[in-house]
Each structure stands twice: as C-alpha cells, then as structure tokens.
Design a protein around this motif. Structure first.
Motif, PDB file in Angstrom:
ATOM      1  N   THR A 181       9.111  88.656  80.282  1.00  0.00           N
ATOM      2  CA  THR A 181      10.684  88.548  80.471  1.00  0.00           C
ATOM      3  C   THR A 181      10.982  87.293  81.501  1.00  0.00           C
ATOM      4  OG1 THR A 181      10.645  90.146  82.171  1.00  0.00           O
ATOM      5  CG2 THR A 181      11.158  90.806  80.187  1.00  0.00           C
ATOM      6  N   PHE A 182      11.923  86.811  81.229  1.00  0.00           N
ATOM      7  CA  PHE A 182      12.304  85.641  82.352  1.00  0.00           C
ATOM      8  C   PHE A 182      13.807  85.432  82.222  1.00  0.00           C
ATOM      9  CE2 PHE A 182      11.350  84.147  78.148  1.00  0.00           C
ATOM     10  CZ  PHE A 182      12.102  83.250  77.852  1.00  0.00           C
ATOM     11  N   ALA A 183      14.151  84.547  83.183  1.00  0.00           N
ATOM     12  CA  ALA A 183      15.702  84.480  83.090  1.00  0.00           C
ATOM     13  C   ALA A 183      15.888  82.889  82.999  1.00  0.00           C
ATOM     14  CB  ALA A 183      16.397  84.699  84.691  1.00  0.00           C
ATOM     15  N   ILE A 184      17.112  82.376  82.872  1.00  0.00           N
ATOM     16  CA  ILE A 184      17.272  81.156  82.308  1.00  0.00           C
ATOM     17  C   ILE A 184      18.835  80.712  83.234  1.00  0.00           C
ATOM     18  CG2 ILE A 184      18.670  81.381  80.228  1.00  0.00           C
ATOM     19  CD1 ILE A 184      17.757  78.663  79.338  1.00  0.00           C
ATOM     20  N   LEU A 185      18.687  79.393  83.960  1.00  0.00           N
ATOM     21  CA  LEU A 185      19.916  79.023  84.771  1.00  0.00           C
ATOM     22  C   LEU A 185      20.471  77.974  84.111  1.00  0.00           C
ATOM     23  CD1 LEU A 185      18.411  79.829  88.356  1.00  0.00           C
ATOM     24  CD2 LEU A 185      19.128  81.365  86.926  1.00  0.00           C
ATOM     25  N   SER A 186      21.761  77.893  84.122  1.00  0.00           N
ATOM     26  CA  SER A 186      22.592  76.722  83.873  1.00  0.00           C
ATOM     27  C   SER A 186      23.012  76.250  84.948  1.00  0.00           C
ATOM     28  CB  SER A 186      23.436  77.008  82.713  1.00  0.00           C
ATOM     29  OG  SER A 186      22.914  77.122  81.345  1.00  0.00           O
ATOM     30  N   ILE A 187      23.055  75.301  85.579  1.00  0.00           N
ATOM     31  CA  ILE A 187      23.696  74.500  86.791  1.00  0.00           C
ATOM     32  C   ILE A 187      24.445  73.485  86.678  1.00  0.00           C
ATOM     33  CG2 ILE A 187      22.883  73.721  89.035  1.00  0.00           C
ATOM     34  CD1 ILE A 187      20.351  74.858  88.841  1.00  0.00           C
ATOM     35  N   SER A 188      25.664  73.449  87.171  1.00  0.00           N
ATOM     36  CA  SER A 188      26.397  72.475  87.067  1.00  0.00           C
ATOM     37  C   SER A 188      27.145  72.147  88.542  1.00  0.00           C
ATOM     38  CB  SER A 188      27.744  72.740  85.906  1.00  0.00           C
ATOM     39  OG  SER A 188      28.735  71.661  85.880  1.00  0.00           O
ATOM     40  N   PHE A 189      27.383  70.996  88.771  1.00  0.00           N
ATOM     41  CA  PHE A 189      27.944  70.400  89.969  1.00  0.00           C
ATOM     42  C   PHE A 189      28.994  69.430  89.738  1.00  0.00           C
ATOM     43  CE2 PHE A 189      24.702  67.014  89.666  1.00  0.00           C
ATOM     44  CZ  PHE A 189      25.477  66.216  90.356  1.00  0.00           C
ATOM     45  N   SER A 190      29.913  69.124  90.657  1.00  0.00           N
ATOM     46  CA  SER A 190      30.868  68.211  90.626  1.00  0.00           C
ATOM     47  C   SER A 190      31.355  67.875  92.017  1.00  0.00           C
ATOM     48  CB  SER A 190      32.018  68.639  89.758  1.00  0.00           C
ATOM     49  OG  SER A 190      32.742  69.907  90.217  1.00  0.00           O
ATOM     50  N   PRO A 191      31.959  66.720  92.554  1.00  0.00           N
ATOM     51  CA  PRO A 191      32.319  66.390  93.731  1.00  0.00           C
ATOM     52  C   PRO A 191      33.471  67.271  94.102  1.00  0.00           C
ATOM     53  CG  PRO A 191      32.025  64.395  92.571  1.00  0.00           C
ATOM     54  CD  PRO A 191      31.974  65.643  91.448  1.00  0.00           C
ATOM     55  N   LEU A 192      33.903  67.654  95.215  1.00  0.00           N
ATOM     56  CA  LEU A 192      34.794  68.671  95.756  1.00  0.00           C
ATOM     57  C   LEU A 192      36.120  67.700  95.499  1.00  0.00           C
ATOM     58  CD1 LEU A 192      33.240  70.167  98.862  1.00  0.00           C
ATOM     59  CD2 LEU A 192      33.842  71.472  96.579  1.00  0.00           C
ATOM     60  N   GLU A 193      37.335  68.671  95.480  1.00  0.00           N
ATOM     61  CA  GLU A 193      38.533  67.850  95.430  1.00  0.00           C
ATOM     62  C   GLU A 193      38.878  67.014  96.465  1.00  0.00           C
ATOM     63  OE1 GLU A 193      41.495  70.679  94.383  1.00  0.00           O
ATOM     64  OE2 GLU A 193      40.589  71.300  92.517  1.00  0.00           O
ATOM     65  N   GLU A 194      38.339  67.372  97.716  1.00  0.00           N
ATOM     66  CA  GLU A 194      38.948  66.780  98.875  1.00  0.00           C
ATOM     67  C   GLU A 194      37.987  65.391  98.891  1.00  0.00           C
ATOM     68  OE1 GLU A 194      36.661  70.337 100.153  1.00  0.00           O
ATOM     69  OE2 GLU A 194      38.080  69.943  98.686  1.00  0.00           O
TER      70      GLU A 194
END
Length: 460
Positions: free
Chosen positions: A321-334
């Motif tokens: 068994t294992f786990a998969i991660l989806s990571i997304s990032f974006s600049p903060l609004e400020e």
C-alpha cells in the motif's frame, strides 16, 4: 651358297657398326664445337643479363649464388660481401633468412613462383620474387633446376610506396584511434588519434598490453565472447567502455580486425576506435528531455504516470500500500497585488526552490514529479507506518509556506495538498490520480496552506 650368305651378313653388321661409330663421332665433335664457340643467342642472353637494371641472381638448390648482375652487386653492397657469399641467405637480415628459407622450400616442392618482402643485411627493404627454371642436363640425360631471384627495392615501386605513404598519413591524421597488437595482445603501434583519446604517448603504450585500457565495467563473459568471435570470424565490432590514462571512463565504438603478416608470419590485430562520449551525452539529454522536467530535473507527467502504473501492478502482487499526493501552489493574493510579477527566470527559480523543499520533506525511496505548471505529485511508500502520511503532509505545508528569496525579494505562496491512499483492489492509475486531485481542490477551498485526504463521496 650358305657360306656366302653368312659372309654377307657379317659384312653388313660390320658396316652398321662403323656407321654408328662415325655418326656418334660427328655428333660429339659438333656438340664440342657449339659449346666452345658462344652462339649469337648466348651472347644476346649474357648481354641482357649484364645490362638488366633490376637486381638478378641465379642460384641452385642449395641457394648458392651461381651468377649475378651488376644491379645485384649495387643493391646488396658491398660487392666483396656478395662475391664471398656461398649462399643467398647471407644477404638478408636474420628474420628475413627464416622467411626466405620457408618460401624457397615451397617453391622447390611445387615448382611455382613466390613473392615475399624481406630486409637486406644492411636494412634495405625489398620485394623478392623466386622463379623455378628447369634446364636440360646433357651429362645426366635428365633435368636439373635453377632459380632466378629478382629483387625489387621498395623505394623503386612508386605506386606501392605512394599508397603506403598515403595509408600511413591517413592513419596518422585520422581522429579515430588506431591501435595494432600482436598475437600476445602487446601493443606494437598507435596513431596520433589514439593518443588524443586515451592520453597515452607512443613511448608509454607500445610494448604494453591492452589491459591498460580496461575500465572494469565489463565481465569476463563479455571478453570471452569478444575473443571467441575474433577466433572464429577474425572480426568484432561493438560498444565498449575503456579507461584513459587520466582515469576517465569513456564509451567508444570499437572495430577489431585480424590480419596475417607475411614478413613476421603471425597474426596481428588492428583496432579502430571512436570516442562516442558526446553521442552518449546527446542520447542522455534526449532521454532527459523526454522523461524529465528541464526546470526542476524531476520526472515529468508522462514518466510519473508510467511509474504509477508499474507500481500499481507490482503492489497487486506483493500487497503493498502507498499514498499519492497532488500538490498545487500559487502566489498569495497580497503578493500579487504588490505588482511584483515574476519574470520567466524568477518563476523558474521559484519552481526549483519549491521542488527542493518537497524532495527534502520525503524519504529517498519516495517519488516526486512535476506534473504541469505549478503542480507536483508525490508517491509515499510505507505510508501506513506511525501515521507517516499525516506527518509528511504537515511537514510539507509548514516548509512550503516559508518565504522564498528570489533575487533579494521575498515571495510567499499558498499551497494546497490532496492525498489519496491506495486500496489493494485499486489498479487504475488515472482514477487514483483523480482522487488525489479532487482532494487537492477541496483543500484549496478550505483556505491557504491546507491539505485534505480523499474520502469516498467527495465527488458528490
């Protein structure tokens, strides 16, 4: 009457014997006259022999010199040395004497001519032709044999000399490495190209075994196959790794050809090698561009999906068994409102920083990939040990929200992470990825720097 017949027979017999005696006497006188007075044909032959510009000698079965012309005297100098010689062998170098004896014995047996390359006693190379000539021998009422020896100095063979010079020049100027070894694998000659590739000068390589080039990357079975191919076919070609004098291990394309040398009467091997380091590097770059992201050096989406498919197949066999991660990032609004839009170079630097932090938060046997734009994927193995999934998710969130120093400017990002835990009966990579993606979108809806683990019914 009977007595008269008998007397007649005796008289006829006597006359026949007298006629035979007179005939034999006449033939003997004629032969002696011809032998004592040189004929025009003999004079012409002797004149031709004397004026011939090519060194010519006549020898017998014992290789004793019976006759020679002035050209032979001039070539096998000094003249006194040749005049005193009882046998032709004394005119050659020691190695050439053995070679001549072998070929002369073959000519005596077969009666055919032979041509070989020898060195004279004073070191002059020349081509030697041996012609067998049968002569009538009146004394023995049979045949005797003499041998015409024609020596041609190699320097006078213009076409052959020019060709040899061209081949030598071509070998010396070739960028390919050329190496010649004898039957004992001892290096006897190299060219400039070989020195450029390996760093070995002639004085360092000649006399050494080819073991100096061994890289240690090939097994004994590899070399056994190579030598077996040479023994059977006299040729081998393929890719091989060698080691230069500096210790550099490099790939090369090698061609080995066996050839037999008449002078030394043994096999030699000519090796022509081409350094294919650049070609290997180009292939590695093509592979890297096809399967790896050029900005972060992480595997790209195609490679990551293929890896996930293979992992799912393998896990069904070993119940992993294992786990998969989806990571997304974006600049903060400020950050976006400060009008500090990043240049392409700054965006690449930010992606590199993010990827480095992601890799630092996981173990060496976990897997990270850049999927597209600002999205990454992580595969966690052994995620069921000591709540490891929660620990990694928390570590990632805390690490990625720390400000990034890009060209002396501080930048902040907001991260959303979705996780999906593998079920033993799950074998569809796209469905597995979709679950982690849905969990990531849900985490993003929860606010800045959040994570969420997929639960059944989240699609609703």
């Amino acid at each position: 009457m009977l007595a008269e017949l008998q007397n007649a027979r005796l008289e006829i017999g006597f006359l026949k014997r007298r006629l035979m005696e007179e005939e034999q006497k006449s033939l003997k006188e004629s032969f002696l006259t011809r032998s004592q007075q040189p004929s025009l044909q003999k004079e012409m032959l002797e004149g031709f022999f004397a004026q011939l510009q090519t060194p010519l000698l006549i020898i017998n079965d014992l290789t004793e010199v019976l006759q020679k012309n002035e050209a032979a005297d001039a070539f096998f100098e000094p003249i006194t040395y040749l005049s005193k010689a009882k046998q032709l062998h004394s005119l050659f170098s020691l190695d050439s004497q053995k070679l001549f004896s072998k070929h002369f014995a073959q000519v005596k047996r077969s009666g055919l001519q032979a041509e070989i390359t020898l060195d004279s006693a004073n070191g002059k190379p020349f081509s030697l032709r041996i012609h067998s000539i049968e002569l009538a021998n009146f004394a023995n009422h049979g045949l005797s044999r003499i041998y015409a020896i024609i020596a041609t100095p190699l320097s006078s063979q213009e076409s052959s000399s020019q060709m040899s010079h061209l081949l030598y020049s071509a070998a010396e100027q070739s960028r390919q490495g050329i190496l010649i070894t004898d039957e004992k694998d001892t290096i006897v000659r190299i060219n400039h190209g070989f020195s450029e590739i390996t760093g070995y000068l002639p004085r360092e390589a000649i006399g050494q075994k080819t073991d100096i080039l061994l890289s240690g990357r090939h097994s004994e079975a590899f070399y056994h196959s190579l030598h077996k191919c040479l023994d059977i076919y006299g040729y081998w070609e393929g890719e091989i790794w060698h080691k230069a004098k500096s210790g550099r291990i490099y790939p090369e394309w090698l061609q080995i050809t066996r050839f037999f040398d008449e002078l030394y009467q043994q096999n030699f091997y000519i090796r022509i090698s081409t350094d294919i380091t650049l070609s290997h590097q180009e292939n590695e770059q093509k592979t890297k561009r096809a399967f790896f992201d050029t900005v972060t050096n992480l595997p790209n989406k195609d490679f990551a999906v293929n890896y996930l498919r293979s992992l799912l197949f393998r896990s069904s066999k070993i119940k992993q068994t294992f786990a998969i991660l989806s990571i997304s990032f974006s600049p903060l609004e400020e950050e976006a409102s400060k009008d500090q839009s990043l240049t392409d170079n700054q965006e690449n630097l930010l992606l590199q920083h993010v990827s480095q932090r992601i890799v630092s938060a996981i173990e060496w046997n976990d897997y990270a990939a850049r999927m597209e734009s600002n999205e990454f994927m992580v595969i966690l193995l052994e995620n069921d040990k000591d709540n490891r999934l929660d620990q990694v998710l928390s570590t990632l969130i805390n690490s990625l929200k720390v400000p990034y120093d890009i060209n002396n400017q501080q930048h902040l990002i907001s991260t959303a992470i979705g996780a999906s835990v593998h079920l033993l009966d799950e074998d569809d990579a796209n469905d597995f990825l979709w679950k982690s993606y849905k969990a990531m979108l849900h985490a993003k809806s929860l606010g800045d720097n959040q994570y969420f683990v997929y639960e059944p019914g989240l699609e609703d």
